[in-house]
Enzyme design. Structure first.
Site, PDB file in Angstrom:
ATOM      1  N   GLY A 159     -10.578  -3.360   3.325  1.00 39.24           N
ATOM      2  CA  GLY A 159      -9.233  -3.193   4.435  1.00 39.24           C
ATOM      3  C   GLY A 159      -9.436  -2.045   5.204  1.00 39.24           C
ATOM      4  NE  ARG A 166      -9.186  -7.402   3.621  1.00 41.98           N
ATOM      5  CZ  ARG A 166      -8.146  -6.475   3.679  1.00 41.98           C
ATOM      6  NH1 ARG A 166      -7.823  -5.718   2.453  1.00 41.98           N
ATOM      7  NH2 ARG A 166      -7.361  -6.591   4.720  1.00 41.98           N
ATOM      8  CB  THR A 213      -0.872  -0.220   1.347  1.00 38.13           C
ATOM      9  OG1 THR A 213      -1.777  -1.178   1.098  1.00 38.13           O
ATOM     10  CG2 THR A 213      -1.619   1.359   1.360  1.00 38.13           C
TER      11      THR A 213
HETATM   12  N1  ASP Z   1      -3.633  -2.486   4.615  1.00 42.64           N
HETATM   13  C1  ASP Z   1      -3.902  -2.869   3.428  1.00 42.64           C
HETATM   14  C2  ASP Z   1      -5.251  -3.582   3.397  1.00 42.64           C
HETATM   15  O1  ASP Z   1      -5.350  -4.469   4.486  1.00 42.64           O
HETATM   16  C3  ASP Z   1      -2.995  -3.625   2.849  1.00 42.64           C
HETATM   17  C4  ASP Z   1      -1.561  -2.972   2.918  1.00 42.64           C
HETATM   18  O2  ASP Z   1      -1.270  -2.160   3.582  1.00 42.64           O
HETATM   19  O3  ASP Z   1      -0.605  -3.153   1.854  1.00 42.64           O
HETATM   20  O4  ASP Z   1      -5.870  -3.764   2.814  1.00 42.64           O
END
Ligand code: ASP
Length: 354
Positions: free
Chosen positions: A250, A248, A220
């Site tokens: 996040g 889903r 991310t």
């Molecule tokens: N936090 C992000 C998620 O759970 C993933 C990431 O940080 O790469 O969607």
């Protein structure tokens, strides 16, 4: 009669003088406000970015890949720093910096987004303005080239905070945004990744994926900034987690979980296992620790990343900046792609011990 006329003329003159004085004092007040903004060449400003946390070690990155990450982090943060240096807003710096990382296949955001179980892109993003506490988020979009720009449109040009899926894409069509076919996001690298992880999950009992942390990373991207007017902003953009199912969502598009900004405290962007960031309300928790407990930015970030998240089982990292230009870049994983630009000094790091 002459006397009455004279009295009337004096009265008119005095009223007109008063009005002139009032408007002069108003315009001199305006002048003062404008000057005081301009008179702040030394006002602190700064910017911090992350490009994901996880098993990022010297051994796991080839020299050429390390160089590529270094160059892209440098390009992105330099853009944001230039905007801030020229008096631009924290919100603009955050958005434009994230755009550069979204356009790179190196990160799990925009072009390089990870894929779902169905091998499709479903992208999430959010942005928050610390001055107004206005915020915008989008989740599960697959036709918006730069999801952070749609999050910005939700914040500035809708009555809502969070839009999802098809509805978000219908809204996007009413704004001037670059739209793409979902295939734009399906890169050979991410197809290979999701197929590998699906195979690894086949023999597991779990009815939900478990992130294959060992050897993988959260990619991310996020950015936090303080502008010369003392305004803070934060933004985060992601493809989510590889092999995600069932729509889903996040932490990244959730205000208070993956992103938060408040001029009274700080601006925060996170990267990590999103379910734990949502349960820990991580970004808001850091702000609340500062607001209600009087913790410094560094103390608040460390408490959340090294105490509270591990207690829940969460892994990942945080970047943050406060209204004085203090910054924090902390993570409980072996590495995190990160950079800061403060006082004309650029700092880029990837590994734990640097
Ligand atoms: N936090 C992000 C998620 O759970 C993933 C990431 O940080 O790469 O969607």
């Amino acid at each position: 009669m002459k006397n009455i006329l004279l009295l009337w003329a004096v009265l008119c003159l005095s009223i007109s003088c008063q009005q002139t004085n009032k408007s002069q004092s108003k315009s001199s007040q305006k002048q003062t406000t404008a000057d005081s903004v301009q008179q702040k060449p030394n006002a602190p400003f700064g910017i911090v970015i992350h490009g994901g946390a996880g098993y990022i070690t010297k051994e796991s990155l080839s020299d050429s890949l390390e160089k590529a990450y270094h160059e892209k982090l440098s390009e992105a943060i330099s853009k944001g720093n230039e905007i801030l240096k020229n008096g631009g807003s924290a919100v603009e710096a955050v958005q434009r910096t994230i755009n550069i990382m979204e356009d790179s296949p190196l990160f799990n955001a925009g072009k390089g987004a990870v894929l779902t179980h169905e091998e499709q892109p479903e992208l999430d993003a959010s942005i928050m303005d610390g001055k107004t506490l206005n915020a915008g988020g989008v989740s599960g979009v697959s036709t918006i080239k730069n999801p952070i720009n749609l999050a910005y449109e939700v914040m500035e040009n809708s009555a809502h905070v969070l839009l999802s899926g098809k509805g978000a894409e219908v809204f996007a069509k009413t704004r001037n945004l670059t739209l793409v076919d979902p295939s734009y996001f399906i890169t050979p690298k991410q197809l290979q990744n999701v197929r590998r992880i699906k195979k690894e999950q086949e023999n597991k009992q779990s009815n939900f994926y478990t992130p294959d942390l060992n050897g993988s990373k959260f990619g991310t991207v996020g950015c936090v900034a303080l502008d010369k007017n003392g305004n803070l902003a934060a933004g985060t953009s992601t493809g989510g987690m590889t092999n995600k199912k069932w729509g889903r969502i996040g932490d990244s598009p959730i205000i208070g979980a993956g992103t938060y900004a408040n001029n009274a405290t700080c601006a925060v962007s996170g990267t990590g296992w999103g379910e734990f960031y949502i349960r820990g309300v991580v970004a808001y928790d850091i702000s609340a620790l500062m607001e209600y407990k009087g913790l410094s930015l560094e103390e608040a970030v460390k408490k959340v990343i090294y105490e509270k998240q591990p207690q829940l089982g969460g892994e990942g990292g945080i970047i943050a900046i406060d209204h004085l230009g203090n910054i924090a870049m902390e993570f409980n994983t072996p590495g995190m792609f990160r950079a800061s630009y403060l006082n004309d000094e650029l700092n880029i790091k990837m590994y734990k011990k640097e």
